[in-house]
Design a protein around this motif. Structure first.
Motif, PDB file in Angstrom:
ATOM      1  N   ILE B 361      27.378  46.062  46.146  1.00  0.00           N
ATOM      2  CA  ILE B 361      27.185  45.901  47.596  1.00  0.00           C
ATOM      3  C   ILE B 361      28.384  45.179  48.217  1.00  0.00           C
ATOM      4  CG2 ILE B 361      25.828  44.634  49.325  1.00  0.00           C
ATOM      5  CD1 ILE B 361      23.322  45.383  47.768  1.00  0.00           C
ATOM      6  N   CYS B 362      28.902  44.155  47.524  1.00  0.00           N
ATOM      7  CA  CYS B 362      30.043  43.409  48.086  1.00  0.00           C
ATOM      8  C   CYS B 362      31.240  44.331  48.268  1.00  0.00           C
ATOM      9  CB  CYS B 362      30.391  42.216  47.206  1.00  0.00           C
ATOM     10  SG  CYS B 362      30.761  42.633  45.497  1.00  0.00           S
ATOM     11  N   ALA B 363      31.474  45.207  47.283  1.00  0.00           N
ATOM     12  CA  ALA B 363      32.618  46.120  47.371  1.00  0.00           C
ATOM     13  C   ALA B 363      32.406  47.143  48.486  1.00  0.00           C
ATOM     14  CB  ALA B 363      32.810  46.830  46.034  1.00  0.00           C
ATOM     15  N   GLU B 364      31.163  47.572  48.653  1.00  0.00           N
ATOM     16  CA  GLU B 364      30.864  48.556  49.705  1.00  0.00           C
ATOM     17  C   GLU B 364      30.945  47.938  51.098  1.00  0.00           C
ATOM     18  OE1 GLU B 364      27.064  49.909  48.427  1.00  0.00           O
ATOM     19  OE2 GLU B 364      27.889  50.982  46.705  1.00  0.00           O
ATOM     20  N   GLN B 365      30.623  46.645  51.200  1.00  0.00           N
ATOM     21  CA  GLN B 365      30.641  45.979  52.515  1.00  0.00           C
ATOM     22  C   GLN B 365      32.006  45.382  52.854  1.00  0.00           C
ATOM     23  OE1 GLN B 365      27.494  44.710  54.904  1.00  0.00           O
ATOM     24  NE2 GLN B 365      27.988  46.834  54.668  1.00  0.00           N
ATOM     25  N   CYS B 366      32.867  45.208  51.856  1.00  0.00           N
ATOM     26  CA  CYS B 366      34.158  44.532  52.090  1.00  0.00           C
ATOM     27  C   CYS B 366      34.990  45.315  53.094  1.00  0.00           C
ATOM     28  CB  CYS B 366      34.918  44.395  50.771  1.00  0.00           C
ATOM     29  SG  CYS B 366      36.540  43.640  50.974  1.00  0.00           S
ATOM     30  N   PRO B 367      35.358  44.717  54.231  1.00  0.00           N
ATOM     31  CA  PRO B 367      36.094  45.455  55.263  1.00  0.00           C
ATOM     32  C   PRO B 367      37.482  45.909  54.792  1.00  0.00           C
ATOM     33  CG  PRO B 367      35.331  43.314  56.093  1.00  0.00           C
ATOM     34  CD  PRO B 367      35.073  43.331  54.630  1.00  0.00           C
ATOM     35  N   SER B 368      38.113  45.134  53.902  1.00  0.00           N
ATOM     36  CA  SER B 368      39.487  45.435  53.520  1.00  0.00           C
ATOM     37  C   SER B 368      39.590  46.267  52.253  1.00  0.00           C
ATOM     38  CB  SER B 368      40.247  44.120  53.301  1.00  0.00           C
ATOM     39  OG  SER B 368      39.697  43.429  52.198  1.00  0.00           O
ATOM     40  N   GLY B 369      38.481  46.470  51.578  1.00  0.00           N
ATOM     41  CA  GLY B 369      38.527  47.206  50.306  1.00  0.00           C
ATOM     42  C   GLY B 369      39.157  46.386  49.194  1.00  0.00           C
ATOM     43  N   ALA B 370      39.151  45.059  49.337  1.00  0.00           N
ATOM     44  CA  ALA B 370      39.805  44.202  48.337  1.00  0.00           C
ATOM     45  C   ALA B 370      38.997  44.084  47.053  1.00  0.00           C
ATOM     46  CB  ALA B 370      40.019  42.807  48.922  1.00  0.00           C
ATOM     47  N   ILE B 371      37.694  44.306  47.146  1.00  0.00           N
ATOM     48  CA  ILE B 371      36.838  44.144  45.966  1.00  0.00           C
ATOM     49  C   ILE B 371      36.733  45.474  45.232  1.00  0.00           C
ATOM     50  CG2 ILE B 371      34.523  43.511  45.174  1.00  0.00           C
ATOM     51  CD1 ILE B 371      34.284  41.796  47.746  1.00  0.00           C
ATOM     52  N   SER B 372      37.009  45.418  43.961  1.00  0.00           N
ATOM     53  CA  SER B 372      37.070  46.649  43.167  1.00  0.00           C
ATOM     54  C   SER B 372      35.674  47.217  42.891  1.00  0.00           C
ATOM     55  CB  SER B 372      37.765  46.331  41.844  1.00  0.00           C
ATOM     56  OG  SER B 372      37.634  47.418  40.966  1.00  0.00           O
ATOM     57  N   LYS B 373      35.597  48.556  42.974  1.00  0.00           N
ATOM     58  CA  LYS B 373      34.350  49.218  42.568  1.00  0.00           C
ATOM     59  C   LYS B 373      34.448  49.684  41.113  1.00  0.00           C
ATOM     60  CE  LYS B 373      33.243  50.828  47.193  1.00  0.00           C
ATOM     61  NZ  LYS B 373      33.361  51.917  48.150  1.00  0.00           N
ATOM     62  N   ALA B 374      35.639  49.501  40.544  1.00  0.00           N
ATOM     63  CA  ALA B 374      35.867  49.963  39.165  1.00  0.00           C
ATOM     64  C   ALA B 374      35.324  48.947  38.164  1.00  0.00           C
ATOM     65  CB  ALA B 374      37.365  50.155  38.950  1.00  0.00           C
ATOM     66  N   ASP B 375      35.436  49.293  36.905  1.00  0.00           N
ATOM     67  CA  ASP B 375      34.990  48.375  35.846  1.00  0.00           C
ATOM     68  C   ASP B 375      35.956  47.196  35.725  1.00  0.00           C
ATOM     69  OD1 ASP B 375      32.797  49.875  35.299  1.00  0.00           O
ATOM     70  OD2 ASP B 375      33.746  51.021  33.678  1.00  0.00           O
ATOM     71  N   LYS B 376      35.607  46.276  34.848  1.00  0.00           N
ATOM     72  CA  LYS B 376      36.456  45.107  34.634  1.00  0.00           C
ATOM     73  C   LYS B 376      37.813  45.515  34.052  1.00  0.00           C
ATOM     74  CE  LYS B 376      32.755  41.761  33.918  1.00  0.00           C
ATOM     75  NZ  LYS B 376      32.089  40.852  32.998  1.00  0.00           N
ATOM     76  N   GLU B 377      38.824  44.726  34.374  1.00  0.00           N
ATOM     77  CA  GLU B 377      40.164  44.952  33.830  1.00  0.00           C
ATOM     78  C   GLU B 377      40.583  43.714  33.053  1.00  0.00           C
ATOM     79  OE1 GLU B 377      42.998  46.016  36.892  1.00  0.00           O
ATOM     80  OE2 GLU B 377      41.370  46.852  38.100  1.00  0.00           O
ATOM     81  N   VAL B 378      41.638  43.858  32.275  1.00  0.00           N
ATOM     82  CA  VAL B 378      42.178  42.686  31.582  1.00  0.00           C
ATOM     83  C   VAL B 378      43.191  42.020  32.509  1.00  0.00           C
ATOM     84  CG1 VAL B 378      43.435  41.855  29.563  1.00  0.00           C
ATOM     85  CG2 VAL B 378      41.811  43.750  29.330  1.00  0.00           C
ATOM     86  N   ILE B 379      42.891  40.800  32.900  1.00  0.00           N
ATOM     87  CA  ILE B 379      43.780  40.053  33.796  1.00  0.00           C
ATOM     88  C   ILE B 379      44.143  38.735  33.120  1.00  0.00           C
ATOM     89  CG2 ILE B 379      43.970  38.953  36.063  1.00  0.00           C
ATOM     90  CD1 ILE B 379      41.897  41.053  37.052  1.00  0.00           C
ATOM     91  N   ARG B 380      45.412  38.566  32.884  1.00  0.00           N
ATOM     92  CA  ARG B 380      45.932  37.375  32.196  1.00  0.00           C
ATOM     93  C   ARG B 380      45.203  37.118  30.870  1.00  0.00           C
ATOM     94  NH1 ARG B 380      46.396  35.721  37.703  1.00  0.00           N
ATOM     95  NH2 ARG B 380      44.273  34.911  37.673  1.00  0.00           N
ATOM     96  N   GLY B 381      44.787  38.206  30.224  1.00  0.00           N
ATOM     97  CA  GLY B 381      44.185  38.079  28.888  1.00  0.00           C
ATOM     98  C   GLY B 381      42.669  37.997  28.890  1.00  0.00           C
TER      99      GLY B 381
END
Lengths: 94, 484
Positions: B361-381
């Motif tokens: 819901i947060c990703a769908e409501q986010c006005p800027s599209g900043a929240i990913s709808k994809a699965d988790k990624e590896v970020i800094r390990g």
């Protein structure tokens, strides 16, 4: 603390519930409906569903969530009507 | 055969039974109506403003022990890297891009470390450059639209008006320790007793949530995001006395938060958490131990969300904010690092990872599209959901009212009032191992509690409708108080 959060409110609710149960027993006797033990939980579950639905609609209105109140009311009305017919037929069973 | 004498008795009996039935029917109607009114009161009551039910720890009411786990939910995948506070924190880099836009500079014209960062993230450079232009377009909106937020802006300023003094620019080896007038550290009776004491005084200082953990050095910035005793271009050597992290959190006021953007303000909870952290630092230093506040906004030497997870306050959600059982994500945290020995809290797992995977819901409501709808990624390990901070910050400059957005906080199904409906839903999701209730409740949330279209949150001059997630409270409606 407001009336609706007070112990007195729940005391009154309990009193109403007792009166309703006594009335239900009297009514079933007058109608000639037999009430073995298993019919009571069926009725109580149906009434609880109705009570929770009404409380949910009230809560949603209080929160200002009119969509939730509206959809909640429709959902509850449909489920309560269908299950009400089923419960009524169960009550009429000998 | 019925006699004349029997007739009145029969009629009396019938009357009594009818009376019982009538009284019972009336009781049923009154009882159900009472429950409806009771529900109405539960929904309307200011006591249901989550996190504001009571201090003294009363609002931190979730039974965490039942959901305690040995390992936090984030998964370590391969080698880890500490975040660069100079570039990976949006507030640190955005002014460089703004000035580059004004001076017509390209990425290759920038100094390190910004050149390196933007070479790796050219999209961020384009987005970060746009902020001044977006703010200018918002300012072109009609006076009617702009004036609607006069009270909200005044309120936001007022909430940020009281603030402890910055900690200065002495290195932590000096600034974190009690002054020379202080005595040597008192010997504490036990770590468990000390933790209990620290939690109690923190509640007295005004916190709503508190957790304690050993500090994982992976969460300390590799390079600082602001001075505070560190050289900007030298890696932070994590001081030995940063052994423990105490995390506190306070909620933003309910009605304005629900009316983002942008009748709410983060200043509100920022200010409260900052005051708690500074009081705690003062308390710990008087006991003779080292303590350092890491507080909003941008006076941190570390990343707060994973520390909150380690301290058992909640789980990190899709929107990157930690979701707590009590406040959802409607809170602002502060951290105190210290060498005061304390027993620590365990991380908790109460179903957020499964819920977020499906909900979105947060990703769908986010006005800027900043929240990913994809699965988790590896970020800094570590495996986690990506948040595109440049997109997020662009929207901060695309609406009226106080700074920021906070739509994801308002829309998150865990950010709900403290009443029987939402408390029950929380317990159902937390205790259901099948995941069926997650899908059911997320579906209900979308249907029963819809928000505006994401594009409607933008200012009218940027194609939006100046929408807010819900109506502002009566006391922030400028038009009802000020002659315009």
């Amino acid at each position: 603390m407001g009336f609706f959060e007070s112990s007195f409110f729940w005391f009154i609710e309990g009193l109403f519930a007792c009166l309703a149960i006594i009335a239900l027993r009297t009514w079933t006797q007058d109608k000639g409906i037999r009430m073995p033990f298993w019919k009571w939980p069926v009725v109580i579950v149906w009434v609880l569903f109705l009570a929770i639905s009404i409380a949910y609609i009230g809560t949603s209105i209080g929160e200002g969530e009119m969509d939730a109140a509206f959809f909640g009311a429709i959902f509850a009305a449909v489920i309560a009507s269908i299950s009400g017919v089923v419960v009524w037929r169960l009550l009429r069973m000998r | 055969m019925e006699t004349e004498e029997d007739r009145p008795r029969r009629e009396l009996r019938v009357t009594r039974r009818t009376l019982i039935k009538a009284a019972g029917a009336a009781s049923a109607v009154l009882g159900l109506s009472g429950l409806g009114l009771c529900g109405y009161q539960a929904g309307k009551d200011p006591d249901s403003y989550t996190g504001c039910e009571g201090l003294q720890g009363a609002a931190q009411s979730f039974d965490r022990k039942r959901f305690a786990v040995d390992e936090p939910h984030y998964e370590k995948v391969g080698p880890t890297r500490r975040a660069d506070g100079r570039t990976e924190v949006i507030f640190s880099r955005v002014d460089v891009a703004r000035s580059a836009a004004q001076m017509g500079k390209r990425i290759e014209d920038l100094d390190e470390p910004f050149r390196g960062y933007y070479e790796q993230h050219p999209e961020d450079f384009e987005l970060d450059k746009q902020n001044s232009e977006l703010r200018r377009k918002v300012a072109e909106d009609s006076p009617e639209n702009r004036n609607r937020y006069i009270l909200a802006e005044a309120w936001a300023d007022a909430m940020g008006a009281v603030s402890p003094r910055p900690i200065g620019n002495e290195p932590p080896e000096i600034s974190d320790f009690p002054g020379q007038m202080s005595r040597s550290p008192f010997k504490m009776k036990s770590p468990a007793a000390t933790a209990k004491l620290i939690k109690k005084v923190s509640y007295e200082f005004g916190t709503v949530l508190i957790g304690i953990t050993k500090l994982n050095h992976d969460w300390v910035y590799k390079y600082p995001s602001s001075r505070r005793g560190f050289a900007m271009n030298e890696p932070i050597k994590v001081p030995k006395h940063w052994e423990y992290a105490i995390v506190v959190g306070t909620p933003m006021s309910w009605d304005p938060m629900y009316a983002n953007p942008n009748y709410g303000t983060s200043n509100d909870a920022y200010s409260k958490s900052r005051i708690v952290a500074f009081r705690l630092v003062s308390f710990i230093k008087r006991l003779g131990y080292a303590a350092r506040p890491h507080t909003p906004g941008n006076s941190y030497d570390l990343m707060v969300p994973p520390i909150m997870v380690d301290a058992g306050l909640g789980e990190q959600g899709r929107h990157s904010i930690v979701i707590t059982p009590e406040l959802g994500c409607n809170f602002r945290p502060a951290v105190v690092t210290t060498n005061l020995p304390m027993s620590t809290d365990k991380p908790i797992a109460f179903g957020v990872q499964d819920f977020c995977k499906n909900c979105k819901i947060c990703a769908e409501q986010c006005p800027s599209g900043a929240i990913s709808k994809a699965d988790k990624e590896v970020i800094r390990g570590y495996k986690r959901y990506r948040l595109h901070s440049s997109k997020c910050f662009n929207f901060w400059n695309s609406n009226h009212g106080s700074t920021g957005c906070r739509v994801c906080i308002a829309a998150c199904p865990y950010t709900r009032k403290s009443n029987w409906v939402h408390k029950t839903a929380l317990q159902v999701t937390a205790n259901d191992p099948t995941g069926i209730s997650d899908k059911l409740l997320a579906g209900m949330q979308k249907r029963f509690y819809p928000g505006p279209k994401p594009s409607d949150f933008y200012a009218a001059t940027l194609g939006g409708k100046n929408a807010s997630y819900r109506e502002p409270p009566w006391w922030l409606k400028t038009e009802d108080f000020i002659e315009l």
